[in-house]
Design a protein around this motif. Structure first.
Motif, PDB file in Angstrom:
ATOM      1  N   PHE A 165      -2.104  -0.744   0.792  1.00  0.00           N
ATOM      2  CA  PHE A 165      -2.139  -1.754  -0.432  1.00  0.00           C
ATOM      3  C   PHE A 165      -3.485  -2.433  -0.487  1.00  0.00           C
ATOM      4  O   PHE A 165      -4.344  -2.406  -1.761  1.00  0.00           O
ATOM      5  N   LEU A 166      -4.267  -2.934   0.357  1.00  0.00           N
ATOM      6  CA  LEU A 166      -5.487  -3.198   0.601  1.00  0.00           C
ATOM      7  C   LEU A 166      -6.730  -2.204   0.081  1.00  0.00           C
ATOM      8  O   LEU A 166      -7.663  -2.528  -0.628  1.00  0.00           O
ATOM      9  N   GLU A 168      -6.179   0.113  -2.005  1.00  0.00           N
ATOM     10  CA  GLU A 168      -5.819   0.553  -3.560  1.00  0.00           C
ATOM     11  C   GLU A 168      -6.512  -0.675  -4.330  1.00  0.00           C
ATOM     12  O   GLU A 168      -6.376  -0.580  -5.398  1.00  0.00           O
ATOM     13  N   ILE A 169      -6.547  -1.745  -3.786  1.00  0.00           N
ATOM     14  CA  ILE A 169      -7.120  -3.071  -4.510  1.00  0.00           C
ATOM     15  C   ILE A 169      -8.519  -2.614  -5.294  1.00  0.00           C
ATOM     16  O   ILE A 169      -9.352  -2.036  -4.738  1.00  0.00           O
ATOM     17  N   PRO A 170      -8.457  -3.020  -6.524  1.00  0.00           N
ATOM     18  CA  PRO A 170      -7.862  -4.056  -7.351  1.00  0.00           C
ATOM     19  C   PRO A 170      -6.592  -3.346  -7.992  1.00  0.00           C
ATOM     20  O   PRO A 170      -6.185  -4.324  -8.725  1.00  0.00           O
ATOM     21  N   ARG A 171      -6.237  -2.222  -8.049  1.00  0.00           N
ATOM     22  CA  ARG A 171      -5.044  -1.909  -8.675  1.00  0.00           C
ATOM     23  C   ARG A 171      -4.293  -0.978  -7.816  1.00  0.00           C
ATOM     24  O   ARG A 171      -4.360   0.399  -7.829  1.00  0.00           O
ATOM     25  N   PRO A 172      -3.716  -1.743  -7.017  1.00  0.00           N
ATOM     26  CA  PRO A 172      -2.593  -0.946  -6.047  1.00  0.00           C
ATOM     27  C   PRO A 172      -1.338  -0.215  -6.997  1.00  0.00           C
ATOM     28  O   PRO A 172      -1.013  -0.556  -8.052  1.00  0.00           O
ATOM     29  N   THR A 177       3.376  -0.729  -3.961  1.00  0.00           N
ATOM     30  CA  THR A 177       3.948  -1.965  -3.647  1.00  0.00           C
ATOM     31  C   THR A 177       5.358  -1.736  -3.307  1.00  0.00           C
ATOM     32  O   THR A 177       5.910  -2.789  -2.658  1.00  0.00           O
ATOM     33  N   ILE A 205      -4.958 -10.099   2.879  1.00  0.00           N
ATOM     34  CA  ILE A 205      -5.705 -10.243   1.647  1.00  0.00           C
ATOM     35  C   ILE A 205      -6.615 -11.128   1.244  1.00  0.00           C
ATOM     36  O   ILE A 205      -7.884 -11.278   0.545  1.00  0.00           O
ATOM     37  N   TYR A 215     -14.909  -8.264  -5.631  1.00  0.00           N
ATOM     38  CA  TYR A 215     -13.550  -7.852  -6.126  1.00  0.00           C
ATOM     39  C   TYR A 215     -12.772  -9.008  -6.524  1.00  0.00           C
ATOM     40  O   TYR A 215     -11.988  -8.838  -7.276  1.00  0.00           O
ATOM     41  N   ILE A 219     -11.250  -9.365 -10.329  1.00  0.00           N
ATOM     42  CA  ILE A 219      -9.830  -9.395 -10.644  1.00  0.00           C
ATOM     43  C   ILE A 219      -9.511 -10.740 -11.573  1.00  0.00           C
ATOM     44  O   ILE A 219      -8.681 -10.713 -12.683  1.00  0.00           O
ATOM     45  N   LEU A 229      -1.542  -7.677 -10.476  1.00  0.00           N
ATOM     46  CA  LEU A 229      -1.672  -8.168  -9.026  1.00  0.00           C
ATOM     47  C   LEU A 229      -0.564  -9.122  -8.564  1.00  0.00           C
ATOM     48  O   LEU A 229       0.099  -9.326  -7.467  1.00  0.00           O
TER      49      LEU A 229
END
Length: 650
Positions: A165-166, A168-172, A177, A205, A215, A219, A229
Motif C-alpha cells: 500500500f505504501l 503505491e502511494i499516492p494512488r494505491p 486496499t 503512513i 507526497y 495529495i 486516499l
C-alpha cells in the motif's frame, strides 16, 4: 534459444520449495498428534457453529466463565467445525490438521514474498522459507495450533499488504486496499490482537509522509487523489474491523465494546497456569519479566539468533554512519519493528505468558526475515574482502540452518519441543523448562494400547484430555486424573505424559509409577509412559478411607506402599487416616516419609497445618499454611483452613 543466465533460478527455487513443502505437509498431516488445546477450542468451535445454525438460540458459546473462550475469534477453529458439520466428516481432527497445514503454508508464502519485497532478492526469500521450515518451535505446531499459526499468517499478510500500500502511494490500487482490509480482518477474526495492524498502518503512513513530505503536499493539493486516499482508508477500516467480527458471536453482541474488551482480556489473560521455568515451579502470572527473552534464546535455532545479531549490527551501523541504502533502512526498520514492538510491549504491560514462545509465534517470521537479511549481508560483505572467506561463511551458515532438521525428522510429532545447543539442548532443558506441554507424546502409547487391548473392555487413565484417540473404540473408557492422584481412580491401563511434574521428582527419578510397560523417550528424555495396573490395593485402600473405614483402609495402604514405595499420594491418605484416628506418631511418620519423596507436595503441608489447628496451635498452623502458600499461592484446598485461622487469630 534461452540463455541459462536469463532463467530466474532463485525465483523458481522459491516456488519449488513451496510445492515440496505442500506435499510434505499433506503427507505429515494424517500422522500429526492432537494437542490438549484442540480438545479445548474445538468443542467451543462446535458451539459457535451451532449458535449460527440455531439463529442464536444456543448461547453456550457466550458463557465461558472458566475458559474465557468467548473472547477468542478463533475463526479457523470455527471453520473446521463448520466443514466437519456440513460434510459430516468422521475424522474431525484430520480436517483440523490439514487446515493447520494450509495456514502454515500460507505463512511461508506471505513471509517469503515479504522478504522478497524488502530485500529485492529471491535468494533471501528462499532462505527465509528454509529458516521457517527449520524452526521447530514454529513448524512443529503447523498442524494442531489453529490459533497462533493462522494469526501469524494473517500478521505477515497484513505487513506485506501495508508495504505494498505504501509502495503505491499516492494512488494505491483498490485491489491492494481490499487485500489489506481482508488481511487485517482475518487476523482480527483469529485474535483481537490483530487490531495492532491498524496501528502499524497509521504509524507507517505517518512516517512515510515525514520522510517524503512532497507526497503529502501533492495529495492534499490534488482533490481527486486526496478523496480517493481517504475513501480507501475508510474501506480498510470498515473491512478490517467489521469483517473480522463476522464469525465471532461474542463480538457481534456489541460490535464496538466487546472486541475492545477482548483485546484487554488477551493482554492480561486471567487464567494462570503452572509452569516449569529455570528448574522452579511458577504460576504464569508470577513469571519473571525475562521469561520471553529467555525462551527465545534457548528455543530459537542458532542460525536465526546469529543472523539477527548480524542484522542489528549492520542496520545500526548504516544508520549511524548514514551509509548507502537509505531507501532500504525505513523498510527494514518496519519489519524489525514488527518483531521488536510486540516483544517489548508484552513485557512492558506484564502480559500473562506461558508455554514458552507459543503465544508469540507471530514474531518469529519477522525475526527470520531480518536474520536472513543479516546473514546475507554479512556473506556479501565478506565476499568483497575474500571469496574464500565468503564461501566458508556460507557453508557454516548453511550447516547451522539445517541443523534442526535431524531433530525434526527423528522426533515427529513431538518435534516442536526443541532447545538449541547454545544452552545445552533438550538434555539440559528437561526438568528445567516446560517440555511437551501439548502432550504430543501421548499419541504413540495411545496407538499401541489400542492394539494391546484388542476387543477387551478396559479403563485407561490419562493425565491429559486426549480421549479422542479412543473415540472409535467403545471398549476403551477413558478416565482423567492428575498424575499424582492416579491411585484414587479405578483403571486398568494408564497413559501419562511426563508433564507438569515437580522438578524434584524428575531430578530424583521418583516419578515413575508402578507397572510401566514402556517408557517413551524424546532426545533421551522420558516424555510418556504406558502403564498396566496389576494391583488395585492402593485404590481399594483410598476408597475405604473415603468411606470411613479407616482401619481397613490403613491395612490396605500398608500393602500398597510395599509395591509402590514412591507413590506419595498413598502417604497422603495414610497420614490423613492416622490424623483422623488421633494417632499423632503414625501421622508424623507417614507425613515425613511422604515428604522425603516429594518435599514440596501441598497436601502434606495442609495436613500438618490442619493437625496444628486441631491442637489449638493456631500460630504454628498459620506458619505452616504460609509455607504452603509460598510453594503454591493459588492452592485452593487451603482456603477453608485459612479462613478458619483468620477468624481464630483475627
Amino acid at each position: 534459444m534461452i540463455e541459462i543466465h536469463h532463467i530466474p533460478t532463485a525465483k523458481t527455487s522459491f516456488y519449488i520449495t513451496l510445492v515440496v513443502v505442500a506435499v510434505a505437509l499433506a503427507l505429515l498431516a494424517p500422522k500429526a498428534a492432537v494437542n490438549v488445546d484442540e480438545q479445548l477450542h474445538y468443542p467451543h468451535a462446535k458451539k459457535v457453529v451451532n449458535w449460527y445454525f440455531t439463529g442464536g438460540e444456543d448461547q453456550s458459546c457466550l458463557h465461558t466463565p472458566v475458559t474465557n473462550l468467548k473472547y477468542y475469534g478463533q475463526s479457523v477453529d470455527n471453520l473446521t467445525a463448520l466443514v466437519n458439520r456440513i460434510f459430516q466428516v468422521q475424522n474431525e481432527f484430520l480436517t483440523r490438521h490439514f487446515t493447520g497445514a494450509l495456514f502454515f503454508w500460507l505463512l511461508l508464502l506471505f513471509t517469503g514474498l515479504l522478504a522478497r519485497q524488502i530485500s529485492g532478492s529471491w535468494q533471501v526469500a528462499v532462505a527465509v522459507l528454509l529458516a521457517l521450515i527449520f524452526m521447530p518451535r514454529l513448524a512443529g505446531q503447523a498442524f494442531g495450533n489453529l490459533k497462533d499459526i493462522p494469526f501469524a499468517a494473517g500478521y505477515m499478510a497484513g505487513l506485506l499488504m501495508i508495504l505494498q500500500f505504501l509502495k503505491e502511494i499516492p494512488r494505491p490500487k483498490w485491489r491492494t486496499t481490499l487485500l489489506l482490509g481482508a488481511a487485517i480482518a482475518f487476523t482480527v477474526s483469529v485474535r483481537a490482537g490483530g487490531f495492532i495492524l491498524f496501528a502499524y498502518l497509521g504509524l507507517s503512513i505517518l512516517l512515510f509522509f515525514v520522510l517524503k513530505p512532497f507526497y503529502l503536499k501533492q495529495i492534499v493539493s490534488t482533490k481527486p487523489v486526496f478523496v480517493r486516499l481517504i475513501g480507501q482508508g475508510a474501506v480498510i477500516l470498515a473491512v478490517g474491523y467489521f469483517a473480522g467480527l463476522l464469525f465471532w458471536p461474542y463480538a457481534l453482541q456489541n460490535i464496538f465494546v466487546h472486541p475492545m474488551e477482548s483485546l484487554r482480556v488477551m493482554e492480561h489473560y486471567k487464567v494462570s497456569i503452572r509452569q516449569l521455568f529455570e528448574g522452579e515451579i511458577f504460576w504464569s502470572t508470577q513469571l519473571p519479566w525475562y521469561y520471553l527473552p529467555k525462551w527465545l534464546l534457548i528455543s530459537t535455532p542458532l542460525f536465526v539468533l546469529t543472523g539477527f545479531a548480524l542484522f542489528v549490527w549492520f542496520f545500526f551501523r548504516e544508520m549511524v554512519l548514514q551509509k548507502k541504502r537509505p531507501q532500504k533502512l525505513p523498510v527494514e526498520g518496519f519489519i524489525l519493528f514488527a518483531f521488536a514492538f510486540p516483544f517489548f510491549y508484552v513485557m512492558a504491560i506484564d502480559s500473562n505468558l506461558y508455554s514458552g514462545v507459543r503465544q508469540m509465534l507471530f514474531i518469529l517470521p519477522p525475526l527470520a526475515i531480518v536474520s536472513v537479511i543479516g546473514t546475507y549481508r554479512f556473506i556479501k560483505y565478506l565476499e568483497e574482502k575474500s571469496k574464500v572467506a565468503s564461501l566458508i561463511a556460507f557453508t557454516g551458515f548453511l550447516f547451522i540452518l539445517v541443523l534442526p532438521l535431524k531433530h525434526q525428522a527423528t522426533t515427529f510429532p513431538v518435534d516442536y519441543v526443541y532447545f538449541n545447543p547454545l544452552f545445552g539442548g533438550n538434555k539440559k532443558a528437561w526438568g528445567n523448562y516446560e517440555y511437551d506441554y501439548y502432550f504430543h507424546a501421548v499419541k504413540k502409547p495411545a496407538e499401541e494400547l489400542i492394539g494391546l487391548a484388542g476387543k477387551s473392555e478396559i479403563i485407561v487413565a490419562m493425565n491429559s484430555n486426549l480421549s479422542n484417540y479412543f473415540e472409535q473404540h467403545p471398549n476403551i473408557r477413558v478416565e482423567y486424573t492428575r498424575f499424582p492422584e492416579r491411585s484414587s481412580l479405578d483403571w486398568d491401563y494408564g497413559i501419562f505424559g511426563v508433564n507438569y511434574l515437580h522438578p524434584k521428582l524428575l531430578e530424583n527419578d521418583r516419578w515413575r509409577p508402578d507397572g510401566i510397560l514402556k517408557t517413551y523417550y524424546h532426545r533421551g528424555n522420558p516424555v510418556a509412559v504406558l502403564v498396566k495396573r496389576t494391583d488395585k490395593t492402593g485404590f481399594a485402600g483410598i476408597s475405604e478411607i473415603k468411606n470411613g473405614n479407616l482401619q481397613k483402609g490403613i491395612a490396605l495402604l500398608k500393602d500398597a506402599i510395599k509395591s509402590e514405595p514412591d507413590n506419595f499420594w498413598l502417604f497422603v491418605h495414610m497420614a490423613q487416616a492416622k490424623l483422623a484416628l488421633g494417632d499423632v506418631s503414625g501421622f508424623e511418620y507417614y507425613l515425613q516419609k511422604g515428604k522425603e519423596i516429594h518435599p514440596f507436595f501441598e497436601p502434606f503441608f495442609l495436613l500438618e497445618a490442619t493437625r496444628l489447628f486441631n491442637e489449638g496451635k493456631f500460630q504454628e498452623s498459620y506458619a505452616e499454611l504460609n509455607r504452603l502458600l509460598e510453594i503454591n499461592p493459588r492452592y485452593l484446598p487451603a482456603k477453608p483452613l485459612y479462613e478458619k485461622l483468620n477468624k481464630k487469630t483475627n
